[in-house]
Design a protein around this motif. Sequence first.
Motif, PDB file in Angstrom:
ATOM      1  N   HIS A 660       0.983  -0.982   0.194  1.00  0.00           N
ATOM      2  CA  HIS A 660      -0.258   0.122   0.019  1.00  0.00           C
ATOM      3  C   HIS A 660       0.749   1.533  -0.167  1.00  0.00           C
ATOM      4  O   HIS A 660       0.605   2.421   0.014  1.00  0.00           O
ATOM      5  N   GLY A 662       2.958   3.543  -1.888  1.00  0.00           N
ATOM      6  CA  GLY A 662       3.860   4.338  -2.626  1.00  0.00           C
ATOM      7  C   GLY A 662       4.600   3.627  -3.042  1.00  0.00           C
ATOM      8  O   GLY A 662       5.535   3.849  -2.424  1.00  0.00           O
ATOM      9  N   SER A 675       4.750   3.753 -12.023  1.00  0.00           N
ATOM     10  CA  SER A 675       4.027   4.023 -10.167  1.00  0.00           C
ATOM     11  C   SER A 675       2.195   3.439  -9.630  1.00  0.00           C
ATOM     12  O   SER A 675       1.589   3.365 -10.257  1.00  0.00           O
ATOM     13  N   SER A 676       2.832   3.640  -8.377  1.00  0.00           N
ATOM     14  CA  SER A 676       1.856   2.617  -8.040  1.00  0.00           C
ATOM     15  C   SER A 676       0.102   4.210  -8.175  1.00  0.00           C
ATOM     16  O   SER A 676       0.548   4.899  -7.737  1.00  0.00           O
ATOM     17  N   GLN A 677      -1.062   2.995  -7.482  1.00  0.00           N
ATOM     18  CA  GLN A 677      -1.872   4.099  -6.758  1.00  0.00           C
ATOM     19  C   GLN A 677      -1.773   4.794  -6.582  1.00  0.00           C
ATOM     20  O   GLN A 677      -2.389   6.356  -5.955  1.00  0.00           O
ATOM     21  N   GLU A 678      -0.969   4.053  -4.876  1.00  0.00           N
ATOM     22  CA  GLU A 678      -0.487   5.032  -3.708  1.00  0.00           C
ATOM     23  C   GLU A 678       0.600   6.387  -4.309  1.00  0.00           C
ATOM     24  O   GLU A 678      -0.206   7.748  -3.413  1.00  0.00           O
ATOM     25  N   LEU A 680       0.765   7.641  -6.891  1.00  0.00           N
ATOM     26  CA  LEU A 680       0.162   9.429  -7.357  1.00  0.00           C
ATOM     27  C   LEU A 680      -0.513   9.219  -6.616  1.00  0.00           C
ATOM     28  O   LEU A 680      -0.948  11.436  -6.807  1.00  0.00           O
ATOM     29  N   ARG A 681      -1.120   8.852  -5.477  1.00  0.00           N
ATOM     30  CA  ARG A 681      -2.012   9.810  -4.553  1.00  0.00           C
ATOM     31  C   ARG A 681      -1.388  10.503  -3.765  1.00  0.00           C
ATOM     32  O   ARG A 681      -1.521  11.967  -3.055  1.00  0.00           O
ATOM     33  N   GLU A 686      -3.585  11.566  -9.098  1.00  0.00           N
ATOM     34  CA  GLU A 686      -4.566  10.648  -8.909  1.00  0.00           C
ATOM     35  C   GLU A 686      -5.279  10.538 -11.180  1.00  0.00           C
ATOM     36  O   GLU A 686      -5.096   9.641 -11.264  1.00  0.00           O
ATOM     37  N   SER A 690      -1.258   7.821 -16.521  1.00  0.00           N
ATOM     38  CA  SER A 690      -0.146   6.522 -15.646  1.00  0.00           C
ATOM     39  C   SER A 690       1.141   6.749 -16.556  1.00  0.00           C
ATOM     40  O   SER A 690       1.598   5.247 -15.102  1.00  0.00           O
TER      41      SER A 690
END
Lengths: 1136, 214
Positions: A660, A662, A675-678, A680-681, A686, A690
């Motif tokens: 979880h 990043g 990069s992971s979603q986290e 990016l957050r 977000e 991508s």
Amino acid sequence: MAMDSAARPRVLIADENASTRLHVQQILSGAYEVHAVGDGETALAAAREHSPDLVLADTIMPRLDGIGLLRALRNDPGIRDIPVILLSDNEGSRLNALNAGAADYLIKPFSPSDLLVRIDARLEIARLHRKLLDLERKLRPTPEAAETEFARKSNRLRRARNSLQRELSSRTEELSQLNHELIADRQTLLSLKDELAGELKAMNRLHELSNQLLDHIEIQPLLKEVLEASMALLNADFGNMQLYDPKSHALKIVVQRGFEQDFLDYFDNVQEGTASCGAALERRERVIVEDVLTDPVFAQHLPIINAAGYRAVQSTPLIGRGGEILGMISTHFRQPHRPSERELRFVDLYARQAADMIERKREKAALLAAKEEADRRAREAEEAQSILQAIMEYAPEGITLTGGPPDFPIIANSKHAAQMIGRDADTLLNIPSGSHASAYGLLLPDGTRPRPEQLPLYRASRHGEVIKNEEWIIERPDGSRIHELSNCAPIRDSQGRVIGAINCWHEITELKRAEEALRASEERFRRYFELGLIGMAMTSPTKGIFEVNDELCRILGYERDELLQKTWAEITYPDDLAADVAEFNRVMAGEIDGYSLDKRWIRKDGAIIDSIMSAQGMRRADGSVEYFVGLFLDTTERRRAEEKLRRSEANLAEGQRISHTGSWAWTASSGEIFSSQELLRIFGLEAGPSTLTHEIFLALIHPEDRQRIKQAFDEATHNRTDYEADYRIVRPDGSIRHVHNLAHPVFDESGALIEYVGTAVDLTERKQAAELVRKADEQIDMILESISDNFFGLSSDGRFTYFNKHAAKQMEILGKDPAHLIGKVAWEEFPDMPNKENVQRVLAERVPITDELYYAPLGEWVENHMYPSHDGGLVTFQRYITVRKRTEEELRKAQAELAHVTRVTTMGELAASIAHEINQPLGAIVNNGNVAIRIATAENASYDKLGEVLSDIIADAERASAIIAQIRAVMKKSAPEKTSLQLKEVVAAVLALVQRVLAERRIKVRTELPEDLPRVSGDRVQLQQVLLNLVMNGIEAMSDVDAARRILTIGGQRDHLAGQPSVLIAVRDFGNGFSPEDNERLFDAFYTTKPEGIGMGLRISRSIVETHGGRLWAQANANAGATFFLALPAETSAAS
Amino acid sequence: MKKESLVILVDDDPSFRRSTERLLRTAGYAIQSFASAPEFLRIPRPDVPACLVSDVRMPGLNGLDLQRELTRAGWQIPIIFITGHGDVPTSVRAMKAGAVDFLSKPFREKDLLDAIEKALERDRVAREERTRLAEVRRNYQSLTPREREVMGHVVSGLLNKQIAAKLHTVEKTIKFHRAHIMEKMQAESLAALVRMAGELGVFQSGASSPWPKV
């Protein structure tokens, strides 16, 4: 011849007829000296020349006839009184002759005896007349009486003579009969002569009595003489004189003659209307009873009067100048009798004389009484004066007295007053009150000079004001000032006029000084309190919150006024209440003085507030808690920060576990970044593409960090090493995040770099939390620095970890550099540390300890509050308490003195029964001593018996000595000393002391004290005093109730006081109890209902009990009387 | 032994009681002692002159109570009070109620013995007076009813003649009665007879007392 002519009366005869002349001469010459002339003229001349005793003249004569001669004689003052008898041969001029003043008128021819009788009678009358005149001169006080008497007698004579005349003129044949009458008449005259002689004597007696009166105050003998004189005058057989007593309205016999004691007892006290004297008293005039048998006044007294033996009585009141009755003079006669008017008039004279005597005597007696009264007043004044002097000399008070109006000058100061004022006593006197401020150095409490009308003596003397406990300052000549309390009042005379004023004052300088110190200390505290860096509150155990500062209001979200209405329990988070209460009770019980807790509160808006609370109990001198000071540090923010930190750390751990966090991968060949979603957050991307490039990342990095990061990454890729960096990014929305980046290079089999795989952690929250913690620590440090107490911390092994400013300064004073002390072991640096054991105990046992000790190098008493700290060490608050210690010590001393005085006073109330106790054996000793003397001096001395008597003497002496020892044990003045005591024994000792008082007042005592009552620790004498006081109060309270109700119960039981085991003693009486108002005043100083009490007993008792850590209170019983409760903590262990 | 007499001692203190008993015995008095007032009140009254020596402060019935009890019971025994601590009000009350003396312990032997002599003398005189009164009463009892009637009139001040009229008889008879009365009553004078009548309280009913009202 001269003697002869003086002895014989001389008669002048005037008649023309010589034979008549010769005839008459012959008749008279035997008894008289006779001179004869032939005509009126010659007769007149002869009368002028010789002053004969009598003139005998014919009516018809040449030159001057009889009537003419008579008139001529009457007109000549020298001879006007010579009696003239006219001779005639007919009745013709009888009327003329008598009218002209002739003594008699004789018809020729007359018989010689007739002539002789007439001349004799005439001469006798003339002689008596002269004598009367003479008497009149002598008896000057009563000329009228004598004259009246004379006139009365003359009339009587004239009447007799007239009748004689008639008899003679009509019936010469009855001459001889007439002669007899004349002779009888002469006898009457002779007796009259005796009476007059008696009167003269009586009058002389009166004169003598009057003269005696002037010299003698003793009246009895004088009255006796008056009585004797009256009785002699009246020929009375008995007599008495009585004095009238206006109070009893009765007559009392003072002198008497002739009566038996029975009679005197009977008539000892005569009221109006009783007997003759009572009747005279009632009528206010003389009463004469001619025969007691017939007079109703005496009807009921006949037996006693018969026994006394009189039949007639007269009672004449003695009347004073003001008309009031002073007494009575009564004379009594054996036979029925009425005194003559003449006698009665003399009795009046005597009565007046006696009244005069009595009045003068009473005046003199009144004068003497007045003088005695004056003497007595003078004596009393003298006594009062000496009492006043003693007070002024010995009273341990300032007393100032003024004289009277208009200036009310100061006339006296007590010795103590002069000493306190510190000036020469003489300079303090005779100053008008009001002008004495400068002479006495008087100042108002604010130190300014007073105006005259502000001075207590001025107000008391001029306005009658009563001044109580007014504060004043006296500035002494040496510049020192003393504070005093004035009690001033006017002094009034019996009419209520102010005639002076008194000022009683005593010094309160010490008290003032203690107050000053207290005020200064409070001032310091107040400044600190208002500094507002930390929430603070003051709370009283009984009255709740009474002071809060702004910071606390802010923390709890209340207005100050709202908060003062709240109780701690209301605003405490319920789960934390129990712990707080437990600690609070420990402070109240005296186990600890303060405590610290983590505690939660409920804000006004309902939010929960975390705090570290530190509460400190402030104690009174007697050890009881007066109020608490609480310190509150709001730790809500800190806790929230800690929680967030914990949460982010958890997220991180979770991210590492389940990706979880990043994460990213950078491909070396393409430069592309996965990069992971986290991630990016974290970067705020977000919604973005991508696929990201290194440039995009670099663009997001904070400009200050960008170059450093680019360089570090380039270096890592170049050297093919791990990459780790902290930096900030600026999100597209402008917010800044702290990011921790970590990456590993990944190689292929040939060792060529394929990619970097990394994680990026958002550290922003953690950073912020760390910042908050740092700030909170700074805040605490700031508070600690600003605390006026010394504060320092020790580590678990006793090394100094921290000093606040004050502590550092103290170390400097002690010659140590505080910076060098950090890290050093406390007891090694300070080997003389007196409380080393306590410090080590706090560290080892983790309990807070408070101690007080004297630290010699500082010269101060200090109080240490040591608390175990969270890091295993301890923190110490240290405070200087030297001033408090000294005040406490002085207070304790003063209380001990007062306790002793009260004890002695209580013993004073027992004095009578103690004296009795001691005098019993003493009486027996004296008796036995006397017996011993008798035995020893007897002829057959018995040594066995003597030995027995002497043994008794010794036994009694020992008994007396034991009693005295018992009293001394209670009276002794010694420093309080705590020992382990069984209260049952203390009660027994007190009851032994009052045993006799109880017996005399018939008071039964019931003690209900179980054998297993815990022991208490205390001073035996003091606790005896408390119980003695309670028992004496109970006895006093039942002094006027029914004997059946006089029961004093002393009960005891185990109990709990502030959560600790204690002993409760209840002293219960069935007296009159007290009202609710009394209950509040019972324990006040100087409140008493006992006449001899000083009203300190219960007050002292309460303070004694409180210094023993106990309580003393009273309660009215439901049915009757009152109960006093005494609670004392049970002794905990042998160690205490 | 002094003349026929008895001293009674009441005191709650045994040691003091023993010493006083011993002292009075040595001084020749017959003495009886008691530890409390009620104990003493139970004994029969002695028929010799007697006096009471009593402590004032005693548990239960104190000295003043005892004095009151004795007055109520009509026992006029002279009392000497002794006390360990005599306050003025108590002594005044005791003396007012007729105490002979009030002594404070310890007292001088002479003071106690003087007080006892005075008290015994007072009791002796009182006893004689009571004896004399009893004799007057006995004499009166010996009068016939008629003589008593006549005596009533005589002492009320009536003359023989008046009494005769009242009793419907002649003066001579009254004279005869009168002589008998004087003889039986052993009265030397009318005044003496009147005094006896007063002591006996036998004035003719209805007739007012001859004594003036004070």
